[in-house]
Design a protein around this motif. Structure first.
Motif, PDB file in Angstrom:
ATOM      1  N   UNK A  52       4.542  -5.681  -4.727  1.00 54.28           N
ATOM      2  CA  UNK A  52       3.810  -6.353  -3.650  1.00 54.28           C
ATOM      3  C   UNK A  52       4.295  -7.791  -3.501  1.00 54.28           C
ATOM      4  N   UNK A  53       4.593  -8.422  -4.634  1.00 54.58           N
ATOM      5  CA  UNK A  53       5.089  -9.796  -4.601  1.00 54.58           C
ATOM      6  C   UNK A  53       6.415  -9.898  -3.855  1.00 54.58           C
ATOM      7  N   UNK A  54       7.097  -8.757  -3.713  1.00 52.94           N
ATOM      8  CA  UNK A  54       8.366  -8.717  -2.971  1.00 52.94           C
ATOM      9  C   UNK A  54       8.177  -8.195  -1.545  1.00 52.94           C
ATOM     10  N   UNK A  55       6.927  -8.114  -1.099  1.00 57.64           N
ATOM     11  CA  UNK A  55       6.665  -7.764   0.292  1.00 57.64           C
ATOM     12  C   UNK A  55       6.291  -6.317   0.559  1.00 57.64           C
ATOM     13  N   UNK A  56       6.180  -5.491  -0.494  1.00 59.53           N
ATOM     14  CA  UNK A  56       5.817  -4.083  -0.287  1.00 59.53           C
ATOM     15  C   UNK A  56       4.340  -3.956   0.054  1.00 59.53           C
ATOM     16  N   UNK A  57       4.016  -3.148   1.042  1.00 58.12           N
ATOM     17  CA  UNK A  57       2.630  -2.943   1.460  1.00 58.12           C
ATOM     18  C   UNK A  57       2.030  -1.724   0.763  1.00 58.12           C
ATOM     19  N   UNK A  58       0.734  -1.753   0.576  1.00 59.41           N
ATOM     20  CA  UNK A  58       0.044  -0.649  -0.083  1.00 59.41           C
ATOM     21  C   UNK A  58       0.268   0.667   0.662  1.00 59.41           C
ATOM     22  N   UNK A  59       0.264   0.612   1.979  1.00 59.66           N
ATOM     23  CA  UNK A  59       0.429   1.834   2.769  1.00 59.66           C
ATOM     24  C   UNK A  59       1.817   2.451   2.649  1.00 59.66           C
ATOM     25  N   UNK A  60       2.735   1.732   2.005  1.00 59.90           N
ATOM     26  CA  UNK A  60       4.090   2.259   1.815  1.00 59.90           C
ATOM     27  C   UNK A  60       4.304   2.874   0.431  1.00 59.90           C
TER      28      UNK A  60
END
Length: 339
Positions: free
Chosen positions: A194-202
């Motif tokens: 997430x800290x690298x921009x990944x979203x939960x929905x992905x």
């Protein structure tokens, strides 16, 4: 020798009890199951708020290299308390029963062990793991229980490629799609990516707990030495820890702000989110809402131990009282969730 003024003697008398209380506090060391982040922040919060001090304890908190490392340090007597995974502790009990610590307060009522993948990899059921490359750690519990997870769900192990990776590289390899998924704790891997921009929905989470391995997770551990020599200190430590954890999962922002002092690299907002995730998904369950934090259900604990013994290929299955000792928990009212 000149006499002290009466007022100076009076002030010294007032100060003396405070000095004695500080001197009388029992000094103990707590080793965490890994690094300092939101999942371990409640212990620092308890120290900062004075809950351990009020319980007559002077607590030093240190990170470790993982549950195995933490358990070994407590077993050696270097640390009186630790945080470790029930699975890893069960194995240690079989291998070194004379020195193995005991779990005295279960933190994670639901295990966070999972296969974590990006949705683009198409892993939503255990069978989807066939034909995939999965990143495993060398010795962490989620990786070691992975073969048992596959067998229990009738997955052809020969069709799953396991690539051993370090904890430092695991999540980066997931992001760069060098592996289709990784085994680990949900709140560790997800918040790292997430800290690298990944979203939960992905992201997809294939939880062991949802597929036949409903085990307990990280717990507060106490060494055999302090249990034998100072059981009251164990009782006071567990009560203070329970207080800190109750408050922390009710409002994760305060403990996340406290650990900011441990490292300038810590993002308090991210770590508050991590702790909130942990509280909602692993600590606040129907069981803990009914019984309070820290306790276990006897049948479920026995099942957990049997599953671990089978999955790890242990030479024997330990008795539950070799792994868990619930004598030190405060009454349930002091452990009930605040929200």
């Amino acid at each position: 020798m000149p006499k002290l003024p009466r007022r100076a003697l009076f002030l010294a008398a007032l100060a003396a009890p405070t000095v004695l209380r500080a001197q009388d506090r029992t000094r103990v060391r707590l080793v965490l199951n890994f690094a300092v982040d939101g999942s371990t922040a409640p212990f620092y919060y308890g120290v900062e708020r004075g809950y351990f001090r009020d319980a007559g304890l002077d607590v030093q908190v240190d990170p470790s290299n993982g549950s195995g490392d933490a358990i070994s340090r407590v077993a050696s007597g270097t640390y009186q308390f630790g945080v470790g995974d029930i699975s890893t502790l069960t194995e240690f009990v079989v291998r070194q029963p004379d020195s193995a610590p005991r779990a005295v307060m279960v933190l994670q009522n639901r295990s966070p062990q999972a296969v974590i993948s990006l949705k683009s990899a198409g892993i939503s059921t255990p069978k989807d793991l066939e034909g995939k490359v999965i990143g495993n750690g060398a010795a962490d519990a989620a990786s070691r229980m992975f073969p048992a997870f596959l067998r229990l769900n009738n997955v052809d192990e020969s069709r799953v490629t396991r690539r051993q990776v370090t904890a430092q590289l695991r999540d980066q390899m997931l992001l760069t799609r060098q592996v289709a998924g990784v085994t680990g704790f949900d709140y560790t891997t997800f918040f790292n990516i997430k800290a690298n921009g990944t979203r939960l929905e992905d992201v997809n989470f294939l939880y062991y707990a949802d597929h036949g391995l409903d085990s307990y997770g990280n717990s507060v551990l106490a060494g055999q030495g302090i249990i034998r020599d100072n059981p009251d200190a164990v009782r006071r430590f567990v009560a203070a820890a329970a207080r800190a954890w109750r408050e922390s999962i009710a409002d994760p922002r305060a403990p996340a702000a406290v650990i900011r002092a441990q490292s300038s690299l810590i993002d308090p907002v991210l770590e508050a989110d991590r702790l909130d995730w942990l509280g909602n998904r692993q600590l606040l369950t129907p069981a803990t809402r009914a019984r309070g934090l820290g306790d276990v259900e006897a049948a479920r604990l026995a099942d957990t131990i049997r599953t671990v013994a089978s999955g790890f290929g242990l030479v024997r299955t330990p008795a539950p009282d070799e792994v868990y000792d619930g004598r030190f928990l405060p009454e349930s009212a002091a452990r009930m969730p605040l929200r």
